[in-house]
Design an enzyme around this catalytic site. Structure first.
Site, PDB file in Angstrom:
ATOM      1  N   GLY A  47       0.839  -1.197   0.000  1.00 49.39           N
ATOM      2  CA  GLY A  47       0.000   0.000   0.000  1.00 49.39           C
ATOM      3  C   GLY A  47       0.869   1.239   0.000  1.00 49.39           C
ATOM      4  O   GLY A  47       2.062   1.164   0.305  1.00 49.39           O
ATOM      5  N   GLN A  52       2.806   9.919   1.847  1.00 52.48           N
ATOM      6  CA  GLN A  52       4.183   9.398   1.792  1.00 52.48           C
ATOM      7  C   GLN A  52       4.966   9.913   0.602  1.00 52.48           C
ATOM      8  O   GLN A  52       6.192   9.818   0.595  1.00 52.48           O
ATOM      9  CB  GLN A  52       4.162   7.863   1.756  1.00 52.48           C
ATOM     10  CG  GLN A  52       3.650   7.246   3.043  1.00 52.48           C
ATOM     11  CD  GLN A  52       3.514   5.743   2.912  1.00 52.48           C
ATOM     12  OE1 GLN A  52       2.523   5.257   2.392  1.00 52.48           O
ATOM     13  NE2 GLN A  52       4.517   5.008   3.359  1.00 52.48           N
ATOM     14  N   CYS A  93       6.523  -0.326   7.165  1.00 47.72           N
ATOM     15  CA  CYS A  93       6.086   0.867   6.440  1.00 47.72           C
ATOM     16  C   CYS A  93       7.217   1.305   5.528  1.00 47.72           C
ATOM     17  O   CYS A  93       8.376   1.331   5.943  1.00 47.72           O
ATOM     18  CB  CYS A  93       5.748   1.983   7.433  1.00 47.72           C
ATOM     19  SG  CYS A  93       5.192   3.500   6.635  1.00 47.72           S
ATOM     20  N   LEU A  94       6.870   1.646   4.288  1.00 52.06           N
ATOM     21  CA  LEU A  94       7.888   2.090   3.334  1.00 52.06           C
ATOM     22  C   LEU A  94       8.562   3.383   3.803  1.00 52.06           C
ATOM     23  O   LEU A  94       9.676   3.676   3.381  1.00 52.06           O
ATOM     24  CB  LEU A  94       7.265   2.281   1.948  1.00 52.06           C
ATOM     25  CG  LEU A  94       6.728   0.999   1.297  1.00 52.06           C
ATOM     26  CD1 LEU A  94       6.017   1.319  -0.009  1.00 52.06           C
ATOM     27  CD2 LEU A  94       7.846  -0.018   1.082  1.00 52.06           C
ATOM     28  N   HIS A 135      -3.833   1.173   8.089  1.00 56.10           N
ATOM     29  CA  HIS A 135      -2.472   1.735   8.083  1.00 56.10           C
ATOM     30  C   HIS A 135      -2.402   2.941   7.131  1.00 56.10           C
ATOM     31  O   HIS A 135      -1.854   3.995   7.495  1.00 56.10           O
ATOM     32  CB  HIS A 135      -1.493   0.623   7.676  1.00 56.10           C
ATOM     33  CG  HIS A 135      -0.070   1.046   7.513  1.00 56.10           C
ATOM     34  ND1 HIS A 135       0.940   0.598   8.340  1.00 56.10           N
ATOM     35  CD2 HIS A 135       0.536   1.847   6.589  1.00 56.10           C
ATOM     36  CE1 HIS A 135       2.095   1.129   7.941  1.00 56.10           C
ATOM     37  NE2 HIS A 135       1.884   1.885   6.882  1.00 56.10           N
ATOM     38  N   GLU A 136      -2.977   2.797   5.935  1.00 54.32           N
ATOM     39  CA  GLU A 136      -2.930   3.892   4.948  1.00 54.32           C
ATOM     40  C   GLU A 136      -3.784   5.076   5.394  1.00 54.32           C
ATOM     41  O   GLU A 136      -3.409   6.235   5.203  1.00 54.32           O
ATOM     42  CB  GLU A 136      -3.398   3.422   3.566  1.00 54.32           C
ATOM     43  CG  GLU A 136      -2.654   2.236   2.961  1.00 54.32           C
ATOM     44  CD  GLU A 136      -1.147   2.332   3.028  1.00 54.32           C
ATOM     45  OE1 GLU A 136      -0.622   3.454   3.131  1.00 54.32           O
ATOM     46  OE2 GLU A 136      -0.495   1.277   3.005  1.00 54.32           O
ATOM     47  N   HIS A 139      -1.932   7.230   7.716  1.00 55.42           N
ATOM     48  CA  HIS A 139      -1.019   8.156   7.022  1.00 55.42           C
ATOM     49  C   HIS A 139      -1.759   9.428   6.627  1.00 55.42           C
ATOM     50  O   HIS A 139      -1.229  10.531   6.771  1.00 55.42           O
ATOM     51  CB  HIS A 139      -0.440   7.513   5.755  1.00 55.42           C
ATOM     52  CG  HIS A 139       0.744   6.616   5.977  1.00 55.42           C
ATOM     53  ND1 HIS A 139       1.913   7.041   6.579  1.00 55.42           N
ATOM     54  CD2 HIS A 139       0.956   5.321   5.649  1.00 55.42           C
ATOM     55  CE1 HIS A 139       2.792   6.038   6.611  1.00 55.42           C
ATOM     56  NE2 HIS A 139       2.229   4.974   6.054  1.00 55.42           N
TER      57      HIS A 139
HETATM   58  O1  GNR Z   1       4.217  -2.658   2.434  1.00 51.25           O
HETATM   59  C1  GNR Z   1       3.646  -2.542   3.511  1.00 51.25           C
HETATM   60  N1  GNR Z   1       3.425  -3.648   4.256  1.00 51.25           N
HETATM   61  C2  GNR Z   1       2.615  -3.658   5.387  1.00 51.25           C
HETATM   62  C3  GNR Z   1       2.657  -4.780   6.203  1.00 51.25           C
HETATM   63  C4  GNR Z   1       1.881  -4.855   7.327  1.00 51.25           C
HETATM   64  C5  GNR Z   1       1.020  -3.815   7.640  1.00 51.25           C
HETATM   65  C6  GNR Z   1       0.970  -2.695   6.842  1.00 51.25           C
HETATM   66  C7  GNR Z   1       1.757  -2.606   5.720  1.00 51.25           C
HETATM   67  S1  GNR Z   1       1.673  -1.205   4.707  1.00 51.25           S
HETATM   68  C8  GNR Z   1       3.267  -1.199   3.982  1.00 51.25           C
HETATM   69  C9  GNR Z   1       3.364  -0.140   2.910  1.00 51.25           C
HETATM   70  C10 GNR Z   1       3.226   1.224   3.529  1.00 51.25           C
HETATM   71  O2  GNR Z   1       4.064   1.749   4.194  1.00 51.25           O
HETATM   72  N2  GNR Z   1       2.069   1.820   3.363  1.00 51.25           N
HETATM   73  O3  GNR Z   1       1.856   3.012   3.939  1.00 51.25           O
HETATM   74 NI    NI Z   2       3.119   3.102   5.690  1.00 48.84          NI
END
Ligand code: GNR
Ligand code: NI
Length: 169
Positions: A47, A52, A93-94, A135-136, A139
């Protein structure tokens, strides 16, 4: 492959910006979503939120499929229902490279949003997709998952990533 965008890295104050609603799903938003998908695939993420890539509008892209061929473009999402049942799962998270830790999330969420064609949609998401959407959406509210961890862990992460950045430069 379309060109990729730069991903902001924690601790960058811009990650704490609260996104505004997307006013209209136009070509600019479609181009941005394609660039975000390319960036997400290139980074092997599931995601990516516009926050980001330093765009502070309510847009996220997701692909939790094994084959990486089920892209979702989600504009102006809102969670209209969340299960009482919650699970703790490791997240990454990236924007926080190399860090993984447990976060508690609802197991199922129902999300109203607009798709890339401007059509209203409802998504009933469970498990990894539900976790990813939460999670997104954090952000978009300026929240990074490490903010759920203890101040001790968060400070250790902050120091480690600052050191990494310094050594790269
Ligand atoms: O790539 C991602 N893997 C992930 C694994 C477990 C819970 C959430 C994520 S999201 C993350 C990509 C990202 O940072 N999205 O904002
Ligand atoms: Ni993230």
């Amino acid at each position: 492959m379309p060109s990729t965008l730069e991903i902001l890295r924690y601790p960058d104050a811009r990650l704490h910006t609260v996104a505004k609603p997307v006013a209209a799903v136009d070509q600019r938003i479609r181009d941005l979503s394609q660039a975000m998908l390319a960036t997400m695939y290139d980074a092997n993420g599931i995601g990516l939120a516009a926050t980001q890539v330093n765009v502070h509008e309510r847009l996220i892209v997701i692909d939790v499929s094994e084959e990486r061929n089920e892209p979702l473009v989600i504009v102006n999402p809102s969670i209209v229902w969340a299960s009482d049942e919650k699970h703790v799962g490791d997240e990454g998270c990236l924007s926080v490279p190399g860090i993984y830790d447990g976060v508690e999330r609802a197991v199922e969420v129902h999300v109203d949003y607009t798709d890339a064609q401007g059509q209203a949609q409802t998504l009933k998401a469970t498990d990894l997709l539900a976790v990813c959407i939460q999670h997104e959406m954090d952000h978009l509210m300026g929240k990074v998952f490490v903010e759920y961890l203890s101040p001790l862990k968060r400070n250790r992460i902050k120091t480690k990533l600052q050191k990494q950045l310094r050594e790269e430069r």
